[in-house]
Design a protein around this motif. Structure first.
Motif, PDB file in Angstrom:
ATOM      1  N   PHE A  82       9.593  34.296  23.939  1.00  0.00           N
ATOM      2  CA  PHE A  82       9.224  33.555  22.595  1.00  0.00           C
ATOM      3  C   PHE A  82       7.889  34.214  22.241  1.00  0.00           C
ATOM      4  N   GLU A  99       6.272  23.850  20.871  1.00  0.00           N
ATOM      5  CA  GLU A  99       6.128  25.278  21.173  1.00  0.00           C
ATOM      6  C   GLU A  99       6.338  25.368  22.620  1.00  0.00           C
ATOM      7  N   LEU A 131      10.284  25.461  22.755  1.00  0.00           N
ATOM      8  CA  LEU A 131      10.795  26.774  22.280  1.00  0.00           C
ATOM      9  C   LEU A 131      10.461  28.052  23.263  1.00  0.00           C
ATOM     10  N   PHE A 181      13.501  30.784  22.531  1.00  0.00           N
ATOM     11  CA  PHE A 181      14.015  30.913  20.918  1.00  0.00           C
ATOM     12  C   PHE A 181      13.262  32.116  20.442  1.00  0.00           C
ATOM     13  N   ASP A 227      10.029  32.050  15.715  1.00  0.00           N
ATOM     14  CA  ASP A 227       8.738  31.288  15.540  1.00  0.00           C
ATOM     15  C   ASP A 227       8.944  30.168  14.575  1.00  0.00           C
ATOM     16  N   LEU A 279      13.671  21.887  14.079  1.00  0.00           N
ATOM     17  CA  LEU A 279      12.494  21.334  14.818  1.00  0.00           C
ATOM     18  C   LEU A 279      12.824  19.915  15.167  1.00  0.00           C
ATOM     19  N   LEU A 291      15.350  19.486  18.000  1.00  0.00           N
ATOM     20  CA  LEU A 291      14.827  19.666  19.291  1.00  0.00           C
ATOM     21  C   LEU A 291      13.833  18.789  20.035  1.00  0.00           C
TER      22      LEU A 291
END
Ligand SMILES: Cc1cc2nc3c(=O)[nH]c(=O)nc-3n(C[C@H](O)[C@H](O)[C@H](O)COP(=O)(O)O)c2cc1C
Length: 466
Positions: A68, A308, A311, A316, A319, A356, A359
């Motif tokens: 990431f 974050e 991710l 991921f 960004d 997002l 997630l």
């Protein structure tokens, strides 16, 4: 009346700051930053032992999450599995303050040789009096490969081939190298071990050459209880051959059943009993004395959760927090020059904002519940009886609140409903505890074929030392 099915109760841990609940370590009273202290582990072990937990399950990785944003900075800032310490080394400390608690520990078959690992696990099986399990993983981090001299990760299915041979070696050492009655401790005749009952294994394979003999004498379980988490065809075949307790990561009851059935089919292909395995899911459980208290805790965990961190953990390729919310994933991938297959689990039409939000929400699913002890216990009974789950790996949001709340509030409810396996007067091995049978692997598990030195392919003159 039939006995209610008992719950296998594990705490999900890792010798690190942020294992899977990213962003929560700074919460008031959270002890995660104390993972370097031996007292963290002894205190935790005490809570689990007193709280009737069957085991603590220790995850592990041997590299940093550095894909990431093209590097490990996010993981390092978040404490996301770095810093992290060796999971095997905290087990003796926990074993010393407990009698019943089991220890499932992760070790990868891809990078370190089997001989020294077999010895370490035998040592732990002795020190814990037969309370260790091994979570067999093949490792998925590119950085881990680079830590062990490789340019890149070994391809997925090839990792399972290596793992198969790794298992073959450790089975030979654990089951075949020493006979049960080899150790005599005969002071009068000054014989510690009868050399006629110990042998080389002389393993010669594509990936490993190991002479033996095993350096540890037979431990209570010999082969530790074998755990595995899997979903792929190669992994399922491997689990069918080797695993006794399987973690499934399914978000829904259907996912869970499909995975469990696939592993049971594979076990049958390897001549094993369909019902000889146990299936454990990862569960998110937030309990409060009132609905309000549980909801408050859940809101606080939600508020603090680090997207974050999630991710970075998933590697991921985009960004997301830096992209406009209305942009689609497809357009974002195109702009970054990435193939659509880089994010196979999201439709290209999904917006960044929806991804997002998803997630965050994805952290809950079928195996999540927040509520009073009664609500939680009802839900766990549903997982056991309707979904066919055998146990849970309790995800920690807060250490030690998650484990303590479960022990103080949920366990009494479950106990009253006959869902907690009561401990006998004498401690038993982890395998006896989980399966209610003997301490050793049962035939026809593939490991058992080496007992007594059978099937070792060792020249006769090297088979025995006397
Ligand atoms: C509950 C659970 C715990 C896991 N723990 C670890 C771990 O500690 N270390 C690790 O390298 N992989 C871990 N994994 C990943 C698995 O080893 C495996 O790579 C993953 O389930 C994918 O399955 P596959 O190997 O069949 O593709 C875990 C997976 C699950 C579902």
């Amino acid at each position: 009346m039939t006995e209610p099915k008992k719950l296998i109760l594990n705490l999900f841990e890792m010798n690190t700051v942020s294992h899977i609940s990213h962003g929560l370590w700074p919460l008031p009273g959270n002890n995660r930053h104390r993972f370097n202290d031996i007292e963290y582990w002894t205190e935790l072990a005490g809570i689990l032992e007193d709280g009737s937990f069957d085991g603590v399950f220790l995850a592990d990785v041997v590299g940093a999450y550095d894909t990431f944003r093209g590097g490990p900075a996010t993981a390092i800032r978040e404490g996301l599995q770095i810093p992290s310490n060796d999971p095997l080394l905290v087990i003796p400390a926990m074993a010393a303050v407990t009698k019943h608690l089991g220890f499932g520990v992760t070790f990868s078959t891809s990078y370190e040789p089997p001989f020294s690992f077999a010895r370490r696990m035998s040592t732990l099986d002795h020190l814990t009096r037969g309370r260790v399990g091994w979570n067999i993983v093949t490792s998925y981090l590119p950085n881990a490969a680079r830590n062990f001299g490789l340019e890149d990760e070994i391809p997925h299915d090839r990792r399972y081939e290596i793992a198969d041979e790794f298992l073959d070696v450790v089975y030979k050492l654990w089951e075949g190298s020493w006979d049960d009655d080899a150790v005599l401790i005969d002071r009068e005749n000054r014989v510690y071990t009868d050399p006629a009952k110990v042998r080389y294994i002389d393993h010669v394979g594509e990936n490993f050459r190991v002479a033996g003999p095993h350096l540890s004498e037979p431990s209570p379980q010999r082969t530790p209880v074998l755990y595995q988490a899997t979903g792929s065809p190669a992994g399922i075949e491997f689990a069918g051959r080797h695993a006794e307790l399987v973690f499934t990561g399914g978000k829904t009851a259907e996912d869970f059943r499909r995975n469990a059935d696939a592993v049971r089919d594979a076990a049958e292909r390897h001549g094993r009993r369909r019902d000889g395995l146990r299936f454990v899911i990862q569960a998110g459980i937030i309990v409060g004395r009132t609905e309000e208290e549980a909801a408050d805790k859940w809101r606080s965990y939600q508020r603090n959760l680090s997207v974050e961190g999630i991710l970075a953990h998933s590697g991921f390729p985009l960004d997301l927090p830096k992209l406009p919310r209305e942009l689609t994933i497809g357009a974002a991938l195109d702009a970054a020059g990435l193939d659509r297959s880089a994010v196979p689990f999201l439709s290209p039409d999904t917006t960044v904002g929806a991804a997002l939000d998803g997630l965050r929400a994805q952290r809950e699913g079928r195996f999540f519940v927040a509520g009073t002890p009664k609500v939680v216990a009802d839900e766990i009974e549903r997982w056991l009886d309707e979904d066919g789950v055998d146990g849970i790996n309790l995800r920690q949001y807060h250490s030690f609140d998650t484990a303590r709340d479960f022990a103080e509030l949920v366990v009494p409810q479950l106990r009253a409903r006959g869902r907690i396996a009561e401990r006998g007067e004498h401690p038993v091995t982890l395998r006896e505890r989980l399966f209610g049978r003997g301490p050793r692997l049962e035939e026809p598990h593939v490991a058992t074929r080496y007992r007594g030195g059978a099937h070792l392919d060792v020249p006769l003159e090297r088979l025995r030392f006397a």
